[in-house]
Design an enzyme around this catalytic site. Structure first.
Site, PDB file in Angstrom:
ATOM      1  N   LYS A 230      -9.696  -2.920  11.792  1.00  0.00           N
ATOM      2  CA  LYS A 230      -8.644  -2.006  12.437  1.00  0.00           C
ATOM      3  C   LYS A 230      -8.229  -2.493  14.149  1.00  0.00           C
ATOM      4  O   LYS A 230      -7.224  -2.668  14.570  1.00  0.00           O
ATOM      5  CB  LYS A 230      -8.699  -0.547  12.386  1.00  0.00           C
TER       6      LYS A 230
ATOM      7  N   SER B 285      -5.600   2.317  13.025  1.00  0.00           N
ATOM      8  CA  SER B 285      -6.453   3.577  13.229  1.00  0.00           C
ATOM      9  C   SER B 285      -6.926   3.641  14.623  1.00  0.00           C
ATOM     10  O   SER B 285      -6.880   2.628  15.117  1.00  0.00           O
ATOM     11  CB  SER B 285      -7.526   3.332  11.923  1.00  0.00           C
TER      12      SER B 285
ATOM     13  N   GLY C 183       0.887  -1.374  -0.029  1.00  0.00           N
ATOM     14  CA  GLY C 183       0.008   0.063  -0.112  1.00  0.00           C
ATOM     15  C   GLY C 183       0.798   1.214   0.009  1.00  0.00           C
ATOM     16  O   GLY C 183       0.448   2.324   0.602  1.00  0.00           O
ATOM     17  N   GLY C 184       1.864   1.139  -0.664  1.00  0.00           N
ATOM     18  CA  GLY C 184       2.743   2.287  -0.715  1.00  0.00           C
ATOM     19  C   GLY C 184       2.994   3.091  -1.770  1.00  0.00           C
ATOM     20  O   GLY C 184       3.713   4.070  -1.967  1.00  0.00           O
ATOM     21  N   SER C 185       1.844   2.928  -2.284  1.00  0.00           N
ATOM     22  CA  SER C 185       1.738   4.054  -3.717  1.00  0.00           C
ATOM     23  C   SER C 185       1.136   5.434  -3.508  1.00  0.00           C
ATOM     24  O   SER C 185       1.145   6.234  -4.303  1.00  0.00           O
ATOM     25  CB  SER C 185       0.651   3.062  -4.624  1.00  0.00           C
TER      26      SER C 185
ATOM     27  N   ASP D  43      -3.170  -7.447  -5.849  1.00  0.00           N
ATOM     28  CA  ASP D  43      -4.425  -6.997  -5.234  1.00  0.00           C
ATOM     29  C   ASP D  43      -4.391  -8.071  -3.924  1.00  0.00           C
ATOM     30  O   ASP D  43      -4.557  -9.167  -3.924  1.00  0.00           O
ATOM     31  CB  ASP D  43      -5.598  -7.829  -6.303  1.00  0.00           C
ATOM     32  N   VAL D  44      -4.151  -7.348  -2.772  1.00  0.00           N
ATOM     33  CA  VAL D  44      -3.904  -7.991  -1.611  1.00  0.00           C
ATOM     34  C   VAL D  44      -5.330  -8.627  -1.266  1.00  0.00           C
ATOM     35  O   VAL D  44      -5.269  -9.258   0.006  1.00  0.00           O
ATOM     36  CB  VAL D  44      -3.391  -7.186  -0.534  1.00  0.00           C
TER      37      VAL D  44
ATOM     38  N   TYR E 127     -14.392  -1.446   8.768  1.00  0.00           N
ATOM     39  CA  TYR E 127     -13.388  -0.765   8.844  1.00  0.00           C
ATOM     40  C   TYR E 127     -12.999  -0.754  10.395  1.00  0.00           C
ATOM     41  O   TYR E 127     -11.788  -1.233  10.748  1.00  0.00           O
ATOM     42  CB  TYR E 127     -13.559   0.598   8.404  1.00  0.00           C
ATOM     43  N   ALA E 128     -13.804  -0.546  11.335  1.00  0.00           N
ATOM     44  CA  ALA E 128     -13.646  -0.465  12.857  1.00  0.00           C
ATOM     45  C   ALA E 128     -13.278  -2.037  13.406  1.00  0.00           C
ATOM     46  O   ALA E 128     -12.069  -1.958  14.042  1.00  0.00           O
ATOM     47  CB  ALA E 128     -14.836   0.153  13.661  1.00  0.00           C
TER      48      ALA E 128
END
Length: 246
Positions: free
Chosen positions: A156, A139, A16-18, A65-66, A152-153
């Site tokens: 994380k 996060s 995800g370093g893009s 595509d992870v 999402y929650a």
């Protein structure tokens, strides 16, 4: 301290370093002398726009595509001679209640949790040989309810616990696993808030330091966690939020 943050010759993979936080971390390691490779979702580095916070200059790149376990398994090794630092900055959030549906929930969990485990396991042996470091970007949503984004929650929060569990399992191999939990940072992923004046003002009012976090703030913490300065840190997720969770 300057010498402790010299990563000359170190091999760093930023998943995800893009763009966004991951891109800032990738360029920070490169500026400190590391050889840095990133995994991203688009076909090649030319498909990214600097206006979206992408700077691929000097970085190796592979499209992966992870969310797809087969794609992770098939991706070529970023460095044939090993790996010193693995940074997980892949992330997904879906809005308009998509995460309440099975397909949306599963996709977010696949990217934000399952891929972290699979990629870490894939590079375990290389990291053990190098006595390396794993850094997981989660996060502050891990520590509080997130309205409208259950996947999402939950993902994380799972990432924070995964940091603790992998740290315990792999410390004996010399691998340190730690994490960073940012608050709101102005990136492509947060534009739904940043581009809305009312939401932006409300979010800013809740930050005691009176400003949003930057990718540089997060990159500096990543450099610290991968360095000898954090050599006795294991299984910790550092909250880097300007005081929001206080």
């Amino acid at each position: 301290m300057t010498g402790e943050l010299d990563f000359s010759g170190k091999r760093v993979l930023v998943v995800g370093g893009s763009s966004g936080i991951g891109n800032g971390i990738a360029q920070a390691f490169r500026a400190k002398g590391a050889r840095v490779h990133v995994w991203g979702t688009r076909a090649g580095p030319d498909d990214y726009d600097a206006a979206e916070g992408s700077d691929l200059a000097g970085l190796g790149y592979t499209q992966v595509d992870v969310a797809d376990p087969a794609a992770i398994a098939a991706a070529p090794d970023p460095f044939p001679d090993g790996l010193d630092v693995l940074v997980h900055s892949q992330g997904m959030v879906l809005y308009k209640r998509q995460e309440f549906e099975r397909a949306g929930f599963d996709k977010v969990m696949a990217v934000n949790v399952a891929s972290v485990m699979q990629i870490s396991q894939r590079f375990h042996d290389a990291l053990a040989e190098a006595k390396g470091s794993v850094i997981v970007i989660s996060s502050i949503g891990a520590f509080k309810a997130t309205f409208g984004n259950p996947a999402y929650a939950a993902s994380k929060a799972a990432a924070v616990q995964l940091v603790r569990t992998l740290a315990l399992a792999w410390a004996g191999a010399g691998i340190r696993v730690n994490g960073i939990a940012p608050s709101l940072v102005d990136t492509k992923m947060t534009k739904v808030t940043m581009d809305n004046a009312e939401r932006r003002a409300g979010a800013l009012s809740r930050i005691p330091l009176g400003r949003f976090g930057t990718v540089e703030d997060m990159a500096n913490v990543a450099l610290f966690l991968a360095s000898p300065l954090a050599g006795f840190m294991c299984g910790q997720t550092l909250v880097v939020d300007g005081g929001v969770t206080l």
